[in-house]
Write a protein that holds these residues in place. Sequence first.
Motif, PDB file in Angstrom:
ATOM      1  N   GLU A 129       0.835  -1.207   0.000  1.00 57.63           N
ATOM      2  CA  GLU A 129       0.000   0.000   0.000  1.00 57.63           C
ATOM      3  C   GLU A 129       0.872   1.260   0.000  1.00 57.63           C
ATOM      4  O   GLU A 129       0.539   2.244  -0.661  1.00 57.63           O
ATOM      5  CB  GLU A 129      -0.920  -0.003   1.216  1.00 57.63           C
ATOM      6  CG  GLU A 129      -1.979  -1.084   1.179  1.00 57.63           C
ATOM      7  CD  GLU A 129      -2.767  -1.183   2.473  1.00 57.63           C
ATOM      8  OE1 GLU A 129      -4.004  -1.287   2.380  1.00 57.63           O
ATOM      9  OE2 GLU A 129      -2.155  -1.153   3.561  1.00 57.63           O
ATOM     10  N   VAL A 130       1.979   1.209   0.723  1.00 57.29           N
ATOM     11  CA  VAL A 130       2.911   2.333   0.725  1.00 57.29           C
ATOM     12  C   VAL A 130       3.475   2.529  -0.680  1.00 57.29           C
ATOM     13  O   VAL A 130       3.502   3.648  -1.203  1.00 57.29           O
ATOM     14  CB  VAL A 130       4.053   2.098   1.739  1.00 57.29           C
ATOM     15  CG1 VAL A 130       5.133   3.167   1.590  1.00 57.29           C
ATOM     16  CG2 VAL A 130       3.515   2.084   3.161  1.00 57.29           C
ATOM     17  N   HIS A 131       3.892   1.438  -1.319  1.00 55.31           N
ATOM     18  CA  HIS A 131       4.429   1.526  -2.686  1.00 55.31           C
ATOM     19  C   HIS A 131       3.393   2.093  -3.650  1.00 55.31           C
ATOM     20  O   HIS A 131       3.713   2.936  -4.497  1.00 55.31           O
ATOM     21  CB  HIS A 131       4.898   0.160  -3.170  1.00 55.31           C
ATOM     22  CG  HIS A 131       6.121  -0.328  -2.461  1.00 55.31           C
ATOM     23  ND1 HIS A 131       6.561  -1.615  -2.555  1.00 55.31           N
ATOM     24  CD2 HIS A 131       6.989   0.288  -1.637  1.00 55.31           C
ATOM     25  CE1 HIS A 131       7.651  -1.764  -1.827  1.00 55.31           C
ATOM     26  NE2 HIS A 131       7.928  -0.619  -1.249  1.00 55.31           N
ATOM     27  N   GLN A 132       2.176   1.654  -3.537  1.00 55.89           N
ATOM     28  CA  GLN A 132       1.101   2.139  -4.405  1.00 55.89           C
ATOM     29  C   GLN A 132       0.846   3.630  -4.180  1.00 55.89           C
ATOM     30  O   GLN A 132       0.684   4.392  -5.136  1.00 55.89           O
ATOM     31  CB  GLN A 132      -0.183   1.341  -4.179  1.00 55.89           C
ATOM     32  CG  GLN A 132      -1.329   1.742  -5.083  1.00 55.89           C
ATOM     33  CD  GLN A 132      -1.041   1.496  -6.558  1.00 55.89           C
ATOM     34  OE1 GLN A 132      -0.341   0.562  -6.916  1.00 55.89           O
ATOM     35  NE2 GLN A 132      -1.566   2.348  -7.412  1.00 55.89           N
ATOM     36  N   THR A 133       0.833   4.053  -2.927  1.00 56.10           N
ATOM     37  CA  THR A 133       0.614   5.465  -2.609  1.00 56.10           C
ATOM     38  C   THR A 133       1.724   6.325  -3.192  1.00 56.10           C
ATOM     39  O   THR A 133       1.471   7.398  -3.762  1.00 56.10           O
ATOM     40  CB  THR A 133       0.538   5.664  -1.080  1.00 56.10           C
ATOM     41  OG1 THR A 133      -0.539   4.872  -0.578  1.00 56.10           O
ATOM     42  CG2 THR A 133       0.291   7.114  -0.717  1.00 56.10           C
TER      43      THR A 133
END
Length: 55
Positions: A5-9
């Motif tokens: 989720e961090v990577h996607q954000t």
Amino acid sequence: MKKYEVHQTIRENKIIAVIRGDSEEDAYLMAKLAIEGGIKIIEMDSYNSAIFTYH
């Protein structure tokens, strides 16, 4: 937040503000202004680690 989720954000927002402050007040003001300017990801750093204590 999970790692993916961090990577996607990061991929979606493309900008990470890196804020370095010598005082809690400076760091807070810079973060507040970044958020008001539309920045969604902020990395906080300081030469004085005491400014990041919880109150």
